[in-house]
Design a protein around this motif. Sequence first.
Motif, short mmCIF file in Angstrom:
data_model
loop_
_atom_site.label_atom_id
_atom_site.label_comp_id
_atom_site.label_asym_id
_atom_site.label_seq_id
_atom_site.Cartn_x
_atom_site.Cartn_y
_atom_site.Cartn_z
N TYR A 65 0.84 -1.20 0.00
CA TYR A 65 0.00 0.00 0.00
C TYR A 65 0.87 1.25 0.00
CZ TYR A 65 -4.28 -2.60 0.88
OH TYR A 65 -5.35 -3.44 0.77
N GLU A 66 0.36 2.31 -0.58
CA GLU A 66 1.04 3.60 -0.55
C GLU A 66 0.09 4.64 0.01
OE1 GLU A 66 0.37 4.79 -5.22
OE2 GLU A 66 2.04 3.46 -4.72
N THR A 67 0.65 5.62 0.71
CA THR A 67 -0.15 6.69 1.29
C THR A 67 -0.55 7.68 0.22
OG1 THR A 67 0.98 6.46 3.41
CG2 THR A 67 -0.19 8.53 3.03
N VAL A 68 -1.84 7.96 0.15
CA VAL A 68 -2.38 8.93 -0.80
C VAL A 68 -2.50 10.30 -0.13
CG1 VAL A 68 -4.39 9.52 -2.22
CG2 VAL A 68 -3.60 7.15 -2.10
N GLY A 69 -2.89 10.31 1.14
CA GLY A 69 -3.05 11.56 1.86
C GLY A 69 -3.46 11.32 3.29
N THR A 70 -3.46 12.39 4.08
CA THR A 70 -3.85 12.29 5.48
C THR A 70 -4.77 13.46 5.84
OG1 THR A 70 -1.95 13.55 6.26
CG2 THR A 70 -1.69 11.17 6.17
N VAL A 71 -5.59 13.22 6.85
CA VAL A 71 -6.41 14.27 7.44
C VAL A 71 -6.06 14.22 8.93
CG1 VAL A 71 -8.74 15.15 7.82
CG2 VAL A 71 -8.23 13.83 5.74
N PRO A 72 -5.27 15.21 9.42
CA PRO A 72 -4.71 15.11 10.76
C PRO A 72 -5.72 15.15 11.90
CG PRO A 72 -4.00 17.13 9.68
CD PRO A 72 -4.83 16.38 8.70
N THR A 117 -9.78 14.88 12.90
CA THR A 117 -11.21 14.71 12.63
C THR A 117 -11.85 14.27 13.93
OG1 THR A 117 -11.31 12.33 12.11
CG2 THR A 117 -10.56 13.82 10.33
N PRO A 118 -13.16 14.28 14.02
CA PRO A 118 -13.82 13.82 15.25
C PRO A 118 -13.51 12.35 15.59
CG PRO A 118 -15.35 15.08 13.93
CD PRO A 118 -14.12 14.89 13.09
N ILE A 119 -13.11 11.54 14.61
CA ILE A 119 -12.81 10.13 14.91
C ILE A 119 -11.31 9.85 14.96
CG2 ILE A 119 -14.99 9.27 13.99
CD1 ILE A 119 -13.45 8.37 11.46
N GLY A 120 -10.46 10.87 14.75
CA GLY A 120 -9.02 10.69 14.84
C GLY A 120 -8.31 11.10 13.56
N GLN A 121 -7.02 10.80 13.50
CA GLN A 121 -6.22 11.08 12.30
C GLN A 121 -6.53 10.01 11.26
OE1 GLN A 121 -2.00 11.59 12.87
NE2 GLN A 121 -1.56 11.12 10.73
N LEU A 122 -6.73 10.45 10.02
CA LEU A 122 -7.05 9.53 8.93
C LEU A 122 -5.88 9.47 7.96
CD1 LEU A 122 -10.66 10.83 8.16
CD2 LEU A 122 -9.94 9.14 9.88
N THR A 123 -5.50 8.26 7.58
CA THR A 123 -4.45 8.06 6.57
C THR A 123 -5.04 7.21 5.47
OG1 THR A 123 -2.75 8.19 8.28
CG2 THR A 123 -2.10 7.25 6.14
N MET A 124 -5.06 7.74 4.25
CA MET A 124 -5.68 7.07 3.11
C MET A 124 -4.63 6.29 2.33
SD MET A 124 -8.61 8.15 3.69
CE MET A 124 -9.59 9.51 4.25
N LEU A 125 -4.92 5.01 2.06
CA LEU A 125 -3.99 4.12 1.37
C LEU A 125 -4.62 3.52 0.12
CD1 LEU A 125 -2.76 2.05 4.46
CD2 LEU A 125 -1.76 4.15 3.56
N LYS A 126 -3.77 3.16 -0.82
CA LYS A 126 -4.21 2.43 -2.00
C LYS A 126 -3.05 1.56 -2.47
CE LYS A 126 -3.07 5.18 -6.07
NZ LYS A 126 -2.52 4.05 -6.77
N LEU A 127 -3.38 0.54 -3.22
CA LEU A 127 -2.35 -0.29 -3.85
C LEU A 127 -1.95 0.36 -5.18
CD1 LEU A 127 -3.83 -3.79 -3.05
CD2 LEU A 127 -1.69 -2.85 -2.18
N PRO A 128 -0.73 0.13 -5.65
CA PRO A 128 -0.28 0.78 -6.88
C PRO A 128 -1.20 0.57 -8.08
CG PRO A 128 1.56 -0.26 -5.78
CD PRO A 128 0.32 -0.68 -5.04
N GLY A 129 -1.83 -0.57 -8.20
CA GLY A 129 -2.71 -0.84 -9.34
C GLY A 129 -4.12 -0.30 -9.19
#
Length: 140
Positions: free
Chosen positions: A25-32, A34-46
Amino acid sequence: MRTLHLGLRVTDLDRSLTFYTAIGYETVGTVPETPIGQLTMLKLPGDEFVSVELVHDGNPVERGGDVSHLVVQVESMADTLAVLAAHRIEPVAPVQDHDQGMKTTFLADPDGRRIELVQWPAGHADGMTAVDFSHKEIEK
């Protein structure tokens, strides 16, 4: 309609990122914040879009959480397991060889969630379709 992504609560964000990036997986972005915590968005290269969201709020996650398992398609089970072994990640179940050449095994992420690795046989579609179930009887 379509599924967007799976959100996974994680206890230790750095440890979880190390694990998921070792899988590919690679990190696409983060949202530091939010009401539920820090979010880190991941996706596979394909993948075109985010498929996993790591949610970290600093609280421990109950082992395994509420998710049964996440499934990741791999091109070569042997090559994938070699890369994971270099990161000291070992499967928690032996590789199973299934009908028509499909192979599966399971890993466990740092919070105990199961990740199933699937190697489709040559010529199989990239995902599961009704054809995969046409020969199986549905149990009631």
